[in-house]
Motif scaffolding. Structure first.
Motif, PDB file in Angstrom:
ATOM      1  N   PHE A 135      15.318 -54.862 -19.758  1.00 24.92           N
ATOM      2  CA  PHE A 135      16.871 -54.564 -19.575  1.00 24.92           C
ATOM      3  C   PHE A 135      17.064 -53.492 -18.466  1.00 24.92           C
ATOM      4  O   PHE A 135      18.132 -53.649 -17.894  1.00 24.92           O
ATOM      5  N   LEU A 136      15.942 -52.635 -18.475  1.00 22.20           N
ATOM      6  CA  LEU A 136      16.408 -51.458 -17.401  1.00 22.20           C
ATOM      7  C   LEU A 136      16.195 -52.093 -16.000  1.00 22.20           C
ATOM      8  O   LEU A 136      16.850 -51.705 -14.955  1.00 22.20           O
ATOM      9  N   ALA A 137      15.362 -53.036 -15.953  1.00 22.45           N
ATOM     10  CA  ALA A 137      15.112 -53.496 -14.609  1.00 22.45           C
ATOM     11  C   ALA A 137      16.273 -54.372 -14.091  1.00 22.45           C
ATOM     12  O   ALA A 137      16.679 -54.594 -12.929  1.00 22.45           O
ATOM     13  N   SER A 138      16.941 -55.140 -15.050  1.00 26.75           N
ATOM     14  CA  SER A 138      17.973 -56.145 -14.657  1.00 26.75           C
ATOM     15  C   SER A 138      19.486 -55.310 -14.676  1.00 26.75           C
ATOM     16  O   SER A 138      20.377 -55.577 -13.750  1.00 26.75           O
ATOM     17  N   ASP A 139      19.630 -54.231 -15.385  1.00 25.26           N
ATOM     18  CA  ASP A 139      20.980 -53.811 -15.392  1.00 25.26           C
ATOM     19  C   ASP A 139      21.246 -52.376 -14.938  1.00 25.26           C
ATOM     20  O   ASP A 139      22.070 -51.650 -14.683  1.00 25.26           O
ATOM     21  N   TYR A 140      20.132 -51.589 -14.278  1.00 27.20           N
ATOM     22  CA  TYR A 140      20.075 -50.388 -13.862  1.00 27.20           C
ATOM     23  C   TYR A 140      19.440 -50.457 -12.458  1.00 27.20           C
ATOM     24  O   TYR A 140      18.607 -51.246 -12.017  1.00 27.20           O
ATOM     25  N   GLU A 141      19.725 -49.378 -11.755  1.00 27.98           N
ATOM     26  CA  GLU A 141      18.970 -49.321 -10.411  1.00 27.98           C
ATOM     27  C   GLU A 141      18.719 -48.029 -10.113  1.00 27.98           C
ATOM     28  O   GLU A 141      18.925 -46.948 -10.950  1.00 27.98           O
ATOM     29  N   HIS A 142      17.739 -47.726  -9.299  1.00 26.63           N
ATOM     30  CA  HIS A 142      17.025 -46.446  -8.847  1.00 26.63           C
ATOM     31  C   HIS A 142      17.923 -45.606  -7.881  1.00 26.63           C
ATOM     32  O   HIS A 142      18.069 -46.052  -6.653  1.00 26.63           O
ATOM     33  N   ARG A 143      18.703 -44.698  -8.327  1.00 30.21           N
ATOM     34  CA  ARG A 143      19.338 -43.884  -7.431  1.00 30.21           C
ATOM     35  C   ARG A 143      19.104 -42.168  -7.923  1.00 30.21           C
ATOM     36  O   ARG A 143      19.904 -41.803  -8.652  1.00 30.21           O
ATOM     37  N   PRO A 144      18.036 -41.761  -7.581  1.00 26.03           N
ATOM     38  CA  PRO A 144      17.661 -40.350  -8.044  1.00 26.03           C
ATOM     39  C   PRO A 144      18.782 -39.377  -7.978  1.00 26.03           C
ATOM     40  O   PRO A 144      19.571 -39.420  -6.874  1.00 26.03           O
ATOM     41  N   TRP A 145      18.986 -38.452  -8.738  1.00 20.59           N
ATOM     42  CA  TRP A 145      19.728 -37.272  -8.661  1.00 20.59           C
ATOM     43  C   TRP A 145      18.762 -36.011  -8.304  1.00 20.59           C
ATOM     44  O   TRP A 145      17.795 -35.847  -9.030  1.00 20.59           O
ATOM     45  N   ASN A 146      19.375 -35.334  -7.402  1.00 16.90           N
ATOM     46  CA  ASN A 146      18.606 -34.166  -6.789  1.00 16.90           C
ATOM     47  C   ASN A 146      19.493 -32.988  -6.713  1.00 16.90           C
ATOM     48  O   ASN A 146      20.206 -33.024  -5.805  1.00 16.90           O
ATOM     49  N   PRO A 147      19.388 -31.693  -7.470  1.00 17.01           N
ATOM     50  CA  PRO A 147      20.219 -30.829  -7.265  1.00 17.01           C
ATOM     51  C   PRO A 147      20.104 -30.196  -5.508  1.00 17.01           C
ATOM     52  O   PRO A 147      21.053 -29.411  -5.396  1.00 17.01           O
ATOM     53  N   LEU A 148      18.950 -30.485  -5.244  1.00 22.74           N
ATOM     54  CA  LEU A 148      18.839 -29.884  -3.827  1.00 22.74           C
ATOM     55  C   LEU A 148      19.529 -30.631  -2.730  1.00 22.74           C
ATOM     56  O   LEU A 148      19.388 -30.031  -1.601  1.00 22.74           O
ATOM     57  N   GLN A 149      20.050 -31.872  -3.117  1.00 28.07           N
ATOM     58  CA  GLN A 149      20.658 -32.906  -2.140  1.00 28.07           C
ATOM     59  C   GLN A 149      21.869 -32.339  -1.956  1.00 28.07           C
ATOM     60  O   GLN A 149      22.806 -32.166  -2.795  1.00 28.07           O
ATOM     61  N   VAL A 150      22.281 -32.067  -0.565  1.00 29.49           N
ATOM     62  CA  VAL A 150      23.677 -32.006  -0.051  1.00 29.49           C
ATOM     63  C   VAL A 150      24.605 -32.985  -0.330  1.00 29.49           C
ATOM     64  O   VAL A 150      24.200 -34.083   0.322  1.00 29.49           O
ATOM     65  N   ARG A 151      25.746 -32.891  -0.984  1.00 30.30           N
ATOM     66  CA  ARG A 151      26.655 -34.119  -0.936  1.00 30.30           C
ATOM     67  C   ARG A 151      27.981 -33.827  -0.109  1.00 30.30           C
ATOM     68  O   ARG A 151      28.457 -32.885  -0.358  1.00 30.30           O
TER      69      ARG A 151
END
Lengths: 63, 335
Positions: free
Chosen positions: B319-335
């Motif tokens: 279910f993780l593979a089908s319903d979720y995607e990889h989009r890591p969160w990084n506090p160091l990333q400027v948004r």
């Protein structure tokens, strides 16, 4: 298509300053209309509550 | 954009730099934190609220910056709208309210509502307006020696001083890595209002801003972090956070202003709590085990991973593979 919709569909890099001003003006107008609608709603007289009295049909000329 | 450095210590799952988002996940549920932060998973199609919020924030930042530079309301409005149009071009949202057109509308209606805002931008000691304040704040403790990482020597372990002049870091100062924990974030603005200084934050909601809406911000992880940062880094004795909330509806945007007050004592408590929370997070990382807080599954709008935890372990990865995607969160990333 309205001028606003037409503007939104275009690449903003093709805009002139006038295009941005048009968007701002249209949406300010929408805000003014929204606020006016809210004030008009508040000014409407409250509907009279039904008193529960029976209607006399003779008053309506039906008897 | 250059990829940011890792928020984790080398060869470990111990996070050394935290923001209010990652800290909030861990506080809600360590297992939720593991899915979001360690594994970098998000539900598919989940980004519309985050995207809308980021676009709204950055557009109004452009307005704040322009006004702080001396531009008048009209010029600053054009700057904000231009930024919103450019940044959102090509974004297609299937959300009925949080879409590009309503973003532009909300930005314009907000600046119209607050063009004569009594909340005035603070001018910092260096003469610059207090807008777009990104911070990294080093704490006085780091991963414990038992985890195998060395705490920097000579670090004052008596705790962060909330008094003006305490040594802490703005983003321009190099932060020693791996020695102590670091808290990071981004403050929209500091303002003077009714005799006090406040951090400001803007919130978007799809729901009506009911009476009591602002109660949820005290206690509150993010508001406390921002208040601590303002006091410590910019030596500004803030009274708390001034929150401008907007309801984004299909045909209108409606605004409301409220406050999340903080005293020095409340902030000291929050820092002490944070110390204990980070110790617990380190323990989970060292053990590589993240317990579920099964009293939180239906709170906070419902956990997006509830449907994973409610299934047998033997099928979760499917279910993780089908319903979720990889989009890591990084506090160091400027948004």
């Amino acid at each position: 298509m309205s001028d606003l919709a037409e503007l939104f569909s275009r690449d903003p890099m093709t805009y002139q300053t006038q295009d941005i001003d048009t968007i701002i003006a249209r949406l300010r107008e929408a805000r003014a209309n929204f606020n006016l609608a809210g004030k008009t709603e508040k000014l409407k007289p409250a509907a009279k509550k039904a008193t529960g009295e029976k209607v006399d049909l003779s008053d309506l000329g039906l008897e | 954009m250059e990829p940011a450095a890792s928020p984790f210590l080398p060869d470990s799952k111990i996070q050394w730099i935290w923001d209010s988002t990652s800290l909030g996940w861990f506080k809600e549920c360590p297992k939720k934190y593991e899915y979001y932060m360690i594994r970098g998973l998000v539900p598919k199609g989940d980004s519309v609220h985050l995207k809308f919020g980021i676009l709204y924030h950055s557009s109004l930042e452009a307005y704040d910056k322009a006004r702080a530079e001396g531009k008048d309301h009209e010029e600053a409005t054009r700057a904000a709208v231009w930024k919103a149009l450019i940044d959102s071009y090509g974004w297609v949202s299937d959300h009925p309210a949080k879409n590009r057109e309503n973003l532009i509308r909300s930005v314009i209606w907000y600046v119209e509502q607050f063009q004569d805002d009594p909340a005035q931008t603070v001018i910092l000691a260096d003469g610059k307006p207090a807008v777009e304040l990104t911070f990294k704040m080093e704490l006085d403790f780091g991963p414990s020696k038992s985890s195998g990482f060395k705490v920097a020597e000579g670090v004052d372990t008596k705790g962060i001083s909330l008094k003006p002049g305490a040594v802490n870091y703005s983003v321009s100062t190099p932060v020693p890595t791996y020695s102590n924990y670091v808290l990071s974030g981004h403050i929209d603005r500091l303002v003077n209002f009714m005799g006090g200084v406040y951090v400001t934050d803007r919130k978007t909601s799809g729901s009506t801003l009911y009476q009591g809406y602002f109660d949820q911000y005290t206690p509150h992880n993010q508001m406390s972090l921002y208040s601590v940062a303002a006091k410590v880094i910019w030596s500004t004795p803030v009274k708390g956070v001034l929150i401008d909330a907007v309801q984004i509806a299909v045909g209108f945007s409606r605004f409301s202003r409220g406050f999340a007050y903080r005293t020095d004592a409340m902030l000291e408590e929050w820092l002490e709590d944070t110390k204990h929370i980070l110790r617990y997070a380190e323990h989970c990382a060292t053990d590589n085990y993240w317990p579920r807080n099964d009293t939180a599954c239906h709170k906070f709008g419902g956990c997006p991973f509830r449907k994973i935890c409610s299934r047998d372990d033997s099928v979760r990865e499917v279910f993780l593979a089908s319903d979720y995607e990889h989009r890591p969160w990084n506090p160091l990333q400027v948004r």
